[in-house]
Design a protein around this motif. Sequence first.
Motif, short mmCIF file in Angstrom:
data_model
loop_
_atom_site.label_atom_id
_atom_site.label_comp_id
_atom_site.label_asym_id
_atom_site.label_seq_id
_atom_site.Cartn_x
_atom_site.Cartn_y
_atom_site.Cartn_z
N ALA A 24 30.57 -48.82 5.90
CA ALA A 24 31.08 -47.90 4.89
C ALA A 24 30.12 -47.83 3.70
O ALA A 24 29.79 -46.75 3.20
N LEU A 25 29.66 -49.00 3.25
CA LEU A 25 28.69 -49.03 2.15
C LEU A 25 27.39 -48.35 2.56
O LEU A 25 26.77 -47.61 1.79
N LEU A 26 26.97 -48.62 3.81
CA LEU A 26 25.73 -47.99 4.29
C LEU A 26 25.86 -46.48 4.33
O LEU A 26 24.93 -45.75 3.97
N GLY A 27 27.04 -45.99 4.74
CA GLY A 27 27.23 -44.55 4.89
C GLY A 27 27.14 -43.77 3.59
O GLY A 27 26.75 -42.60 3.59
N ILE A 28 27.50 -44.41 2.47
CA ILE A 28 27.46 -43.68 1.20
C ILE A 28 26.18 -43.98 0.40
O ILE A 28 26.06 -43.56 -0.75
N GLU A 29 25.24 -44.69 1.01
CA GLU A 29 23.97 -44.98 0.33
C GLU A 29 23.26 -43.72 -0.17
O GLU A 29 22.83 -43.67 -1.32
N PRO A 30 23.10 -42.67 0.67
CA PRO A 30 22.36 -41.50 0.19
C PRO A 30 22.98 -40.84 -1.04
O PRO A 30 22.27 -40.47 -1.98
N LEU A 31 24.33 -40.73 -1.05
CA LEU A 31 25.01 -40.11 -2.18
C LEU A 31 24.83 -40.95 -3.44
O LEU A 31 24.52 -40.43 -4.52
N ARG A 32 25.02 -42.25 -3.31
CA ARG A 32 24.88 -43.12 -4.47
C ARG A 32 23.45 -43.13 -4.99
O ARG A 32 23.22 -43.12 -6.21
N ALA A 33 22.48 -43.14 -4.09
CA ALA A 33 21.07 -43.13 -4.51
C ALA A 33 20.74 -41.85 -5.26
O ALA A 33 19.99 -41.86 -6.24
N VAL A 56 0.43 -54.24 -13.25
CA VAL A 56 1.70 -54.40 -12.53
C VAL A 56 1.53 -53.72 -11.17
O VAL A 56 1.20 -52.53 -11.11
N ILE A 57 1.73 -54.45 -10.12
CA ILE A 57 1.66 -53.90 -8.76
C ILE A 57 3.08 -53.80 -8.20
O ILE A 57 3.83 -54.78 -8.23
N VAL A 58 3.43 -52.61 -7.68
CA VAL A 58 4.76 -52.40 -7.11
C VAL A 58 4.64 -52.20 -5.60
O VAL A 58 3.88 -51.34 -5.13
N PHE A 59 5.40 -52.99 -4.84
CA PHE A 59 5.40 -52.94 -3.39
C PHE A 59 6.64 -52.15 -2.91
O PHE A 59 7.76 -52.47 -3.32
N PRO A 60 6.46 -51.16 -2.03
CA PRO A 60 7.60 -50.38 -1.55
C PRO A 60 8.41 -51.13 -0.50
O PRO A 60 7.96 -52.12 0.07
N GLY A 61 9.60 -50.62 -0.24
CA GLY A 61 10.43 -51.18 0.81
C GLY A 61 10.01 -50.66 2.17
O GLY A 61 9.08 -49.87 2.32
N GLY A 201 24.31 -51.46 0.26
CA GLY A 201 24.76 -51.08 1.59
C GLY A 201 23.77 -51.39 2.69
O GLY A 201 24.03 -51.09 3.86
N VAL A 202 22.63 -52.00 2.35
CA VAL A 202 21.60 -52.28 3.35
C VAL A 202 21.36 -53.78 3.51
O VAL A 202 21.23 -54.28 4.62
N VAL A 203 21.31 -54.50 2.40
CA VAL A 203 21.03 -55.93 2.43
C VAL A 203 22.22 -56.70 1.86
O VAL A 203 22.75 -56.33 0.79
N ALA A 204 22.66 -57.73 2.54
CA ALA A 204 23.74 -58.58 2.03
C ALA A 204 23.30 -59.20 0.71
O ALA A 204 22.24 -59.83 0.64
N HIS A 226 21.36 -49.74 -2.44
CA HIS A 226 20.07 -50.31 -2.09
C HIS A 226 18.95 -49.29 -2.26
O HIS A 226 17.93 -49.57 -2.89
N CYS A 227 19.17 -48.11 -1.71
CA CYS A 227 18.12 -47.08 -1.70
C CYS A 227 17.81 -46.55 -3.10
O CYS A 227 16.72 -46.03 -3.33
N GLY A 228 18.76 -46.68 -4.02
CA GLY A 228 18.54 -46.17 -5.37
C GLY A 228 18.15 -47.22 -6.38
O GLY A 228 17.99 -46.90 -7.57
#
Length: 266
Positions: A24-33, A56-61, A201-204, A226-228
């Motif tokens: 359920a959390l995973l399913g609403i990730e796009p909307l929340r992000a 500052v170096i930023v690493f993507p997911g 919604g992606v990582v515990a 997670h995505c946002g």
Amino acid sequence: MKKIAALPDAVPTPAPVICSPSWALLGIEPLRAAMEYASCRLMDRSGHASGDGHPVIVFPGLAADAQSIAPLVGFCHGLGYAARDWGRGINTGPVGDIDAWLDALALDIEALVAEHAQPVSLVGWSLGGIYAREVAKRIAMPVRQVITIGTPITGEATQTNVSLLYRWVNGTLPVLDDDFKSRLIAAPQVPTTSIYSRSDGVVAWQACVQPEDHAMVENVEVDGSHCGLVWNPAVLKVVADRLSHAPEAWRPYGATAGMPAAAALT
């Protein structure tokens, strides 16, 4: 005389099982992000301490690239830091021997910041946070601090919802041996902040909580998907605060930002 039976040895309490977040959390990730991105565009960016120009170096997911982390990189650059992405394009995960792959990545990061005299800060989102932690242990030049965002520092694929995505972009499932996972959990010997969300919604979220194995290790809770997370205003606020503190002036986030410390990990 009646003998009294010996008491059985105490049975150790098993470690809690950490499962991946609900579907359920995973399913609403796009909307929340999307909502977090809109909030990022509207947020008041004044009031943050000006940067001192350190790199500052930023690493993507996983499966993310420079465009995905551009809001975070741009935010750090706007504060006055020499911020940039990791320079390797899409993050498809390590290939081959993971230690050799990370050694090569550390050399790449050294080359990216070679012109700077100041120590580098390493910021990683999700899988990129694992890179940030491990590069900090390998890089030859001084590291100012490490900040991870929604990063499963336990290295357990079962505690995330990304196994299928990992196989799609990498061709294999993530498998880490016990030795590497034990090393991964140990924080670098520099200020290290793990930002996590209980509604990820992606990582515990429990997999993102690092043991406080030295005085400059902390876990900071925010509310977000997670995505946002890389454009979540609450995350940006924490990042801005952390980057503004030199190691010799470092204190836990709650002690410096005038807000309560992260909630008890229960």
